[in-house]
Design an enzyme around this catalytic site. Structure first.
Site, mmCIF file in Angstrom:
data_model
loop_
_atom_site.group_PDB
_atom_site.id
_atom_site.type_symbol
_atom_site.label_atom_id
_atom_site.label_comp_id
_atom_site.label_asym_id
_atom_site.label_seq_id
_atom_site.Cartn_x
_atom_site.Cartn_y
_atom_site.Cartn_z
ATOM 1 N N ASP A 1 -2.880 -7.353 3.452
ATOM 2 C CA ASP A 1 -2.695 -8.279 2.415
ATOM 3 C C ASP A 1 -1.525 -9.418 2.804
ATOM 4 O O ASP A 1 -1.008 -9.057 3.692
ATOM 5 C CB ASP A 1 -2.254 -7.332 1.205
ATOM 6 C CG ASP A 1 -0.845 -6.467 1.663
ATOM 7 O OD1 ASP A 1 -0.176 -6.770 2.424
ATOM 8 O OD2 ASP A 1 -0.426 -5.597 0.530
ATOM 9 N N SER A 2 -1.342 -10.053 1.766
ATOM 10 C CA SER A 2 -0.649 -11.436 2.396
ATOM 11 C C SER A 2 0.915 -11.327 1.971
ATOM 12 O O SER A 2 1.657 -12.063 2.210
ATOM 13 C CB SER A 2 -1.154 -12.513 1.443
ATOM 14 O OG SER A 2 -0.659 -12.489 -0.146
ATOM 15 N N GLY A 3 1.256 -9.928 1.146
ATOM 16 C CA GLY A 3 2.440 -9.894 0.967
ATOM 17 C C GLY A 3 2.892 -10.515 -0.481
ATOM 18 O O GLY A 3 3.965 -10.138 -1.441
ATOM 19 N N GLY A 4 1.957 -11.140 -1.215
ATOM 20 C CA GLY A 4 2.232 -11.718 -2.552
ATOM 21 C C GLY A 4 2.431 -10.684 -3.582
ATOM 22 O O GLY A 4 3.462 -11.030 -4.433
ATOM 23 N N PHE A 5 1.787 -9.752 -3.505
ATOM 24 C CA PHE A 5 1.760 -8.654 -4.802
ATOM 25 C C PHE A 5 3.185 -7.949 -4.425
ATOM 26 O O PHE A 5 3.889 -7.729 -5.465
ATOM 27 C CB PHE A 5 0.561 -7.682 -4.663
ATOM 28 C CG PHE A 5 0.924 -6.707 -5.815
ATOM 29 C CD1 PHE A 5 0.537 -6.975 -7.261
ATOM 30 C CD2 PHE A 5 1.326 -5.632 -5.252
ATOM 31 C CE1 PHE A 5 0.658 -5.736 -8.035
ATOM 32 C CE2 PHE A 5 1.523 -4.363 -6.307
ATOM 33 C CZ PHE A 5 0.989 -4.832 -7.625
ATOM 34 N N ASP B 1 -0.905 -15.712 -2.254
ATOM 35 C CA ASP B 1 -1.105 -15.909 -3.570
ATOM 36 C C ASP B 1 0.017 -15.515 -4.388
ATOM 37 O O ASP B 1 1.296 -14.738 -4.087
ATOM 38 C CB ASP B 1 -2.394 -15.164 -4.000
ATOM 39 C CG ASP B 1 -2.174 -13.702 -4.037
ATOM 40 O OD1 ASP B 1 -1.343 -13.033 -3.031
ATOM 41 O OD2 ASP B 1 -2.544 -13.043 -5.177
ATOM 42 N N GLN C 1 -7.408 -15.600 -8.701
ATOM 43 C CA GLN C 1 -6.403 -15.343 -9.741
ATOM 44 C C GLN C 1 -6.552 -16.100 -11.029
ATOM 45 O O GLN C 1 -7.830 -16.465 -11.368
ATOM 46 C CB GLN C 1 -4.979 -15.810 -9.280
ATOM 47 C CG GLN C 1 -4.340 -15.004 -8.061
ATOM 48 C CD GLN C 1 -3.805 -13.492 -8.491
ATOM 49 O OE1 GLN C 1 -3.950 -13.173 -9.702
ATOM 50 N NE2 GLN C 1 -3.576 -12.715 -7.533
ATOM 51 N N GLY D 1 -4.684 -9.823 -9.266
ATOM 52 C CA GLY D 1 -3.780 -9.780 -10.683
ATOM 53 C C GLY D 1 -4.353 -9.238 -11.896
ATOM 54 O O GLY D 1 -4.224 -9.223 -12.805
ATOM 55 N N ASP E 1 -9.247 -0.800 -2.431
ATOM 56 C CA ASP E 1 -7.723 -0.092 -1.885
ATOM 57 C C ASP E 1 -7.230 0.306 -2.887
ATOM 58 O O ASP E 1 -6.937 -0.202 -4.042
ATOM 59 C CB ASP E 1 -6.887 -1.108 -0.876
ATOM 60 C CG ASP E 1 -6.122 -2.199 -1.674
ATOM 61 O OD1 ASP E 1 -4.985 -1.745 -1.712
ATOM 62 O OD2 ASP E 1 -6.787 -3.158 -2.250
ATOM 63 N N CYS F 1 -16.579 20.876 -2.193
ATOM 64 C CA CYS F 1 -15.888 19.918 -1.271
ATOM 65 C C CYS F 1 -15.981 20.621 0.262
ATOM 66 O O CYS F 1 -15.681 21.890 0.252
ATOM 67 C CB CYS F 1 -14.454 19.452 -1.503
ATOM 68 S SG CYS F 1 -13.826 18.669 -0.446
ATOM 69 N N CYS G 1 -14.163 19.584 2.805
ATOM 70 C CA CYS G 1 -13.004 18.877 3.595
ATOM 71 C C CYS G 1 -12.232 20.119 4.427
ATOM 72 O O CYS G 1 -12.387 21.428 3.808
ATOM 73 C CB CYS G 1 -11.997 18.066 2.911
ATOM 74 S SG CYS G 1 -11.018 19.287 1.790
ATOM 75 N N CYS H 1 -10.214 22.724 1.761
ATOM 76 C CA CYS H 1 -11.130 23.316 1.004
ATOM 77 C C CYS H 1 -11.941 24.354 1.478
ATOM 78 O O CYS H 1 -12.155 25.457 1.220
ATOM 79 C CB CYS H 1 -12.057 22.457 0.152
ATOM 80 S SG CYS H 1 -11.439 21.316 -1.236
ATOM 81 N N HIS I 1 -7.250 16.634 1.553
ATOM 82 C CA HIS I 1 -8.372 16.607 0.410
ATOM 83 C C HIS I 1 -8.489 15.543 -0.360
ATOM 84 O O HIS I 1 -9.872 15.031 -0.400
ATOM 85 C CB HIS I 1 -7.974 17.829 -0.401
ATOM 86 C CG HIS I 1 -8.848 17.859 -1.751
ATOM 87 N ND1 HIS I 1 -10.151 18.513 -1.471
ATOM 88 C CD2 HIS I 1 -8.608 17.482 -2.891
ATOM 89 C CE1 HIS I 1 -10.785 18.084 -2.788
ATOM 90 N NE2 HIS I 1 -9.860 17.479 -3.386
#
Length: 369
Positions: free
Chosen positions: A90-94, A144, A185, A212, A262, A300, A302, A305, A331
């Site tokens: 990610d760009s770091g904006g958030f 952004d 945005q 956003g 994500d 499940c 995994c 489990c 899990h």
């Protein structure tokens, strides 16, 4: 850098494949979040075993610690964390928006205070692109300005103008060998979202993200924006909905044509003892599981489990054993990867509508009582 092709469609939902030099990504795809060059509690081999094809790295966090010199001297982020599959940064904006106790937005970037030691820093389009170049991610994001909720139309428009000007600068600074995604945005205003899409597509990016959202707005408004933006993004490019991981939101977004997601939801919930099952969320610390010899989720397969009981998982969590975080995280991430596999199968077999309807009825938001 990347190629994208669509396999099949079922209504608005679609399956596809993003090809990168470090491997293929089957879509719709979920990207586990590796904030500090690690997906918490998981080794790279364990991530591969559960089917992770790409992970997300945090530009803001890695810039502050360990710092670019460390990562540059160790050969880039992939080598630093021993992950040879694709990485999106990610760009770091958030993070500048959500974590900085003090920030000042200017035309060429943002001055902000580090959440670690209070030191002052500056990131703009040039800095964001340089950081992501040093990290060596396969997919980079434009810098952004994440608009808060609520925001007036005037504020949202001013914020969008910054994001668009920064996107253009990032496009100019794009490095060979690294794909670059634009970020839509515009807060909750349809006309601004539409303007954002129009301007970004005119610049031409390898993929398009929507940011956003999930910043405090009601679910119905979030879903409205998802349904509005998804179909308007270019058909022949990957569509990425940033920071969204609630499975009902994911179903709405996939139905609207989004390809990638994500979220820290599966890993953060795991560390807090809240686990996803085929029947909904459960809180493993509940007394009813004290002597429960059954698996966490009988449906499940995994590692957790297959090998451990609910009683044991409860015991580990209440005694604060490190193994609790590991087994819970294994899990939850497996559950997400399996959910996305099943979702792709449903789209490919033209049964996504029924899949969506069945899973929207499950109690994903709160642990089962």
């Amino acid at each position: 850098m990347i190629d994208f092709g669509i396999f099949s469609k079922d209504g608005g939902a679609r399956t596809g494949l993003i090809r990168t030099l470090r491997g293929d990504i089957h879509t719709p795809a979920f990207m586990p979040v590796g904030t500090n060059a690690t997906v918490k509690a998981m080794s790279p081999d364990e991530l591969k075993d559960i089917g992770a094809e790409i992970i997300l790295g945090n530009t803001y966090h890695l810039y502050l610690r360990p710092g670019l010199d460390v990562i540059r001297n160790t050969g880039g982020l992939h080598r630093f964390m021993n992950w040879d599959r694709p990485v999106l940064t990610d760009s770091g904006g958030f993070q500048v928006y959500s974590l900085s106790p003090l920030r000042k937005i200017e035309g060429n970037g943002v001055h902000f205070k580090s959440y670690i030691d209070g030191s002052m820093h500056f990131i703009g389009p040039a800095e964001a692109m340089e950081i992501q170049s040093v990290l060596g991610s396969d997919i980079a994001m434009v810098f952004d300005d994440c608009t808060p909720y609520p925001a007036t139309c005037e504020y949202a428009e001013k914020s969008l103008k910054l994001t668009l000007s920064w996107a253009e600068r990032c496009r100019e600074l794009k490095k060979d060998g690294q794909a670059l995604f634009g970020i839509v945005q515009g807060s909750t205003y349809r006309d601004l979202r539409e303007l954002s899409i129009e301007k970004l597509t005119s610049l031409g990016f390898d993929g398009y993200a929507v940011g956003g959202l999930s910043v405090g707005e009601p679910k119905d408004i979030m879903h409205e924006m998802i349904r509005f933006t998804g179909p308007r993004l270019p058909e022949d490019r990957p569509r990425y909905l940033m920071g969204i991981g609630d499975l009902v939101d994911v179903l709405v977004a996939v139905d609207s044509g989004f390809d990638a997601f994500d979220c820290v939801m599966p890993t953060r919930n795991a560390r807090n003892g809240t686990l996803f099952t085929s029947s909904g969320k459960i809180s493993i610390k509940r007394t009813e599981y004290k002597s429960d010899a059954g698996p966490l989720d009988p449906e499940c397969s995994c590692y957790t489990c297959r090998n451990f009981s609910r009683a044991y998982l409860r015991h580990l969590f209440l005694t604060k054993e490190i193994l609790a975080m590991r087994l819970n995280t294994m899990h939850n991430l497996y559950f997400y990867m399996d959910f996305f596999r099943k979702m792709r199968d449903a789209i490919n077999s033209n049964t996504f509508g029924g899949f969506k309807e069945r899973h929207e009825a499950i109690a994903w938001t709160e642990p089962l009582q």
